[in-house]
Design a protein around this motif. Structure first.
Motif, mmCIF file in Angstrom:
data_model
loop_
_atom_site.group_PDB
_atom_site.id
_atom_site.type_symbol
_atom_site.label_atom_id
_atom_site.label_comp_id
_atom_site.label_asym_id
_atom_site.label_seq_id
_atom_site.Cartn_x
_atom_site.Cartn_y
_atom_site.Cartn_z
ATOM 1 N N PRO A 35 0.826 -1.214 0.000
ATOM 2 C CA PRO A 35 0.000 0.000 0.000
ATOM 3 C C PRO A 35 0.859 1.263 0.000
ATOM 4 O O PRO A 35 1.892 1.331 0.674
ATOM 5 C CB PRO A 35 -0.793 -0.127 1.311
ATOM 6 N N GLU A 36 0.416 2.274 -0.749
ATOM 7 C CA GLU A 36 1.208 3.492 -0.884
ATOM 8 C C GLU A 36 1.248 4.317 0.392
ATOM 9 O O GLU A 36 2.166 5.104 0.590
ATOM 10 C CB GLU A 36 0.643 4.340 -2.029
ATOM 11 N N ASN A 37 0.252 4.151 1.261
ATOM 12 C CA ASN A 37 0.183 4.993 2.457
ATOM 13 C C ASN A 37 0.992 4.460 3.638
ATOM 14 O O ASN A 37 0.874 4.950 4.751
ATOM 15 C CB ASN A 37 -1.272 5.181 2.882
ATOM 16 N N LEU A 38 1.810 3.439 3.421
ATOM 17 C CA LEU A 38 2.626 2.909 4.513
ATOM 18 C C LEU A 38 3.860 3.756 4.774
ATOM 19 O O LEU A 38 4.462 3.672 5.843
ATOM 20 C CB LEU A 38 3.057 1.470 4.197
ATOM 21 N N TRP A 39 4.263 4.580 3.817
ATOM 22 C CA TRP A 39 5.483 5.366 3.941
ATOM 23 C C TRP A 39 5.193 6.832 3.644
ATOM 24 O O TRP A 39 4.379 7.160 2.786
ATOM 25 C CB TRP A 39 6.573 4.847 2.991
ATOM 26 N N THR A 40 5.882 7.697 4.372
ATOM 27 C CA THR A 40 5.763 9.135 4.167
ATOM 28 C C THR A 40 7.161 9.716 3.960
ATOM 29 O O THR A 40 8.078 9.404 4.721
ATOM 30 C CB THR A 40 5.108 9.818 5.380
ATOM 31 N N ASN A 60 14.541 11.603 11.662
ATOM 32 C CA ASN A 60 15.894 11.854 11.155
ATOM 33 C C ASN A 60 16.343 13.295 11.347
ATOM 34 O O ASN A 60 17.454 13.542 11.811
ATOM 35 C CB ASN A 60 15.962 11.490 9.669
ATOM 36 N N CYS A 61 15.456 14.250 11.010
ATOM 37 C CA CYS A 61 15.862 15.666 11.060
ATOM 38 C C CYS A 61 15.015 16.506 12.014
ATOM 39 O O CYS A 61 15.214 17.726 12.105
ATOM 40 C CB CYS A 61 15.808 16.265 9.655
ATOM 41 N N ASP A 62 14.045 15.907 12.712
ATOM 42 C CA ASP A 62 13.162 16.601 13.657
ATOM 43 C C ASP A 62 12.239 17.618 12.987
ATOM 44 O O ASP A 62 11.741 18.542 13.643
ATOM 45 C CB ASP A 62 13.968 17.300 14.767
ATOM 46 N N HIS A 63 12.014 17.487 11.680
ATOM 47 C CA HIS A 63 11.067 18.376 11.015
ATOM 48 C C HIS A 63 9.657 18.080 11.513
ATOM 49 O O HIS A 63 9.232 16.930 11.562
ATOM 50 C CB HIS A 63 11.133 18.192 9.498
ATOM 51 N N HIS A 64 8.920 19.128 11.886
ATOM 52 C CA HIS A 64 7.569 18.979 12.421
ATOM 53 C C HIS A 64 6.551 19.070 11.284
ATOM 54 O O HIS A 64 6.347 20.136 10.703
ATOM 55 C CB HIS A 64 7.286 20.056 13.470
ATOM 56 N N MET A 65 5.927 17.926 10.981
ATOM 57 C CA MET A 65 4.894 17.894 9.954
ATOM 58 C C MET A 65 3.538 18.220 10.581
ATOM 59 O O MET A 65 3.394 18.270 11.803
ATOM 60 C CB MET A 65 4.861 16.521 9.291
ATOM 61 N N GLU A 93 5.809 4.417 12.755
ATOM 62 C CA GLU A 93 6.915 5.077 13.447
ATOM 63 C C GLU A 93 6.708 6.587 13.472
ATOM 64 O O GLU A 93 6.951 7.248 14.489
ATOM 65 C CB GLU A 93 8.235 4.735 12.755
ATOM 66 N N LEU A 94 6.231 7.143 12.351
ATOM 67 C CA LEU A 94 5.971 8.580 12.276
ATOM 68 C C LEU A 94 4.836 8.980 13.216
ATOM 69 O O LEU A 94 4.922 9.993 13.922
ATOM 70 C CB LEU A 94 5.640 8.966 10.834
ATOM 71 N N ALA A 95 3.768 8.179 13.253
ATOM 72 C CA ALA A 95 2.635 8.477 14.130
ATOM 73 C C ALA A 95 3.034 8.402 15.599
ATOM 74 O O ALA A 95 2.619 9.233 16.414
ATOM 75 C CB ALA A 95 1.477 7.524 13.841
ATOM 76 N N ASP A 96 3.841 7.396 15.956
ATOM 77 C CA ASP A 96 4.307 7.264 17.336
ATOM 78 C C ASP A 96 5.157 8.458 17.756
ATOM 79 O O ASP A 96 5.216 8.796 18.943
ATOM 80 C CB ASP A 96 5.116 5.979 17.508
ATOM 81 N N ASN A 97 5.821 9.095 16.782
ATOM 82 C CA ASN A 97 6.667 10.260 17.072
ATOM 83 C C ASN A 97 5.919 11.562 16.835
ATOM 84 O O ASN A 97 6.528 12.617 16.653
ATOM 85 C CB ASN A 97 7.941 10.218 16.220
ATOM 86 N N LEU A 98 4.578 11.488 16.819
ATOM 87 C CA LEU A 98 3.706 12.666 16.685
ATOM 88 C C LEU A 98 3.987 13.466 15.415
ATOM 89 O O LEU A 98 3.995 14.698 15.427
ATOM 90 C CB LEU A 98 3.841 13.568 17.928
#
Length: 306
Positions: free
Chosen positions: A22-27, A50-55, A40-45
């Motif tokens: 599925p395409e939505n598994l990676w951002t 890698n760079c601490d960029h806030h999405m 992993e991204l969701a768990d890290n809010l």
């Protein structure tokens, strides 16, 4: 032959063919380009590991991360008059509202909730940029007034997360009128002696910055958040000068006294708990799930002091 063609060959192909992912598994991080696994991204809010960029993060996910156990109760917000100006550009305003509600699952650009944060009762209002750019509407004005009134009724601090591109153009002057209206709501909190804490997220601009977003007792921002009233290009054209590097970013505003703190999203809950308990004259929060220790002096403690 039919048995081989119809059964054997499809079975072998299904065992050895490449599985679709599925395409939505990676951002992909827009800042550093790192591919991040969605869990992993969701768990890290929604902060790049890698760079601490806030999405961007939607209002409901922010509330779940903020309240203890992700449990909160929504505060009712009065519904304003729908489409008071009967506005239409390329689409009807009512159609745009329907699309935004279907896309986000929310009634409008602000969500208000109450609950415990670090075992400390608070009321929280969160602006959702994914709903028509978080634009300041009559509903948003009603939400802030409702949040202030609920905080006063419960005698709790109010924490507001701002994220907006300004007032909602489809409501015209009625949207702009929310600036003085929300300012009065903030004044009600201050007269009640309750803390009002603002967390400015990316982006916070326009009339939102000129009203409730800059009136907090404590002003916190997320890293690299864009914060300002007018756009940088407009300011450059007005003053006829080149603006400094990083102008209108959170770190620049912190260096020039407009903010009190710039805090990572993953550290924000602990910092807010500390600030709220300090402003409400409560003891420091106890880490973990254990109850606060009993500090009542015992006979053995009294003898030891002697």
């Amino acid at each position: 032959m039919n048995w081989i063609t119809n059964y054997v060959r499809p079975t072998i192909n299904s065992l050895f063919s490449r599985r679709e992912v599925p395409e939505n598994l990676w951002t992909k991080c827009p800042e550093c380009g790192t591919m991040l696994f969605h869990r992993e991204l969701a768990d890290n809010l929604n902060v790049c590991t890698n760079c601490d960029h806030h999405m961007a993060i939607v209002a409901r996910d922010r509330l779940r991360a903020l309240f203890d156990g992700g449990v909160f109760v929504e505060v009712a917000v009065p519904e304003p008059v729908a489409d008071p100006l009967h506005f239409r550009d390329q689409k009807k305003y009512t159609d745009r509202i329907k699309e935004a509600r279907k896309k986000t699952g929310e009634k409008d650009a602000m969500l208000v909730a109450e609950g415990d944060m670090g075992r400390t009762g608070v009321v929280v209002a969160v602006q959702d940029f994914s709903f028509m750019g978080g634009s300041m509407s009559m509903y948003v004005g009603n939400a802030i007034v409702a949040a202030a009134e609920r905080a006063i009724a419960l005698k709790r601090p109010l924490i507001l997360f701002s994220a907006a591109g300004g007032a909602r153009m489809q409501e015209g002057i009625l949207g702009l009128m929310q600036m003085p209206r929300t300012t009065i709501a903030v004044q009600m909190l201050k007269e009640a002696g309750l803390p009002y804490i603002v967390v400015l997220t990316h982006p916070t601009t326009g009339g939102v910055t000129a009203s409730y977003a800059m009136l907090g007792d404590i002003q916190i921002a997320e890293p690299n958040a864009l914060i300002g009233f007018a756009g940088a290009r407009v300011i450059e054209q007005t003053i006829g000068e080149k603006l400094p590097e990083g102008f209108q970013r959170a770190e620049y505003l912190l260096d020039h006294g407009m903010l009190d703190r710039v805090t990572k999203r993953t550290d924000l809950k602990d910092e807010l708990v500390t600030i709220v308990r300090l402003l409400t004259r409560q003891a420091p929060a106890i880490k973990g799930d254990l109850p606060a220790p009993d500090i009542t002096p015992t006979p053995a403690m009294v003898d030891a002091d002697k």
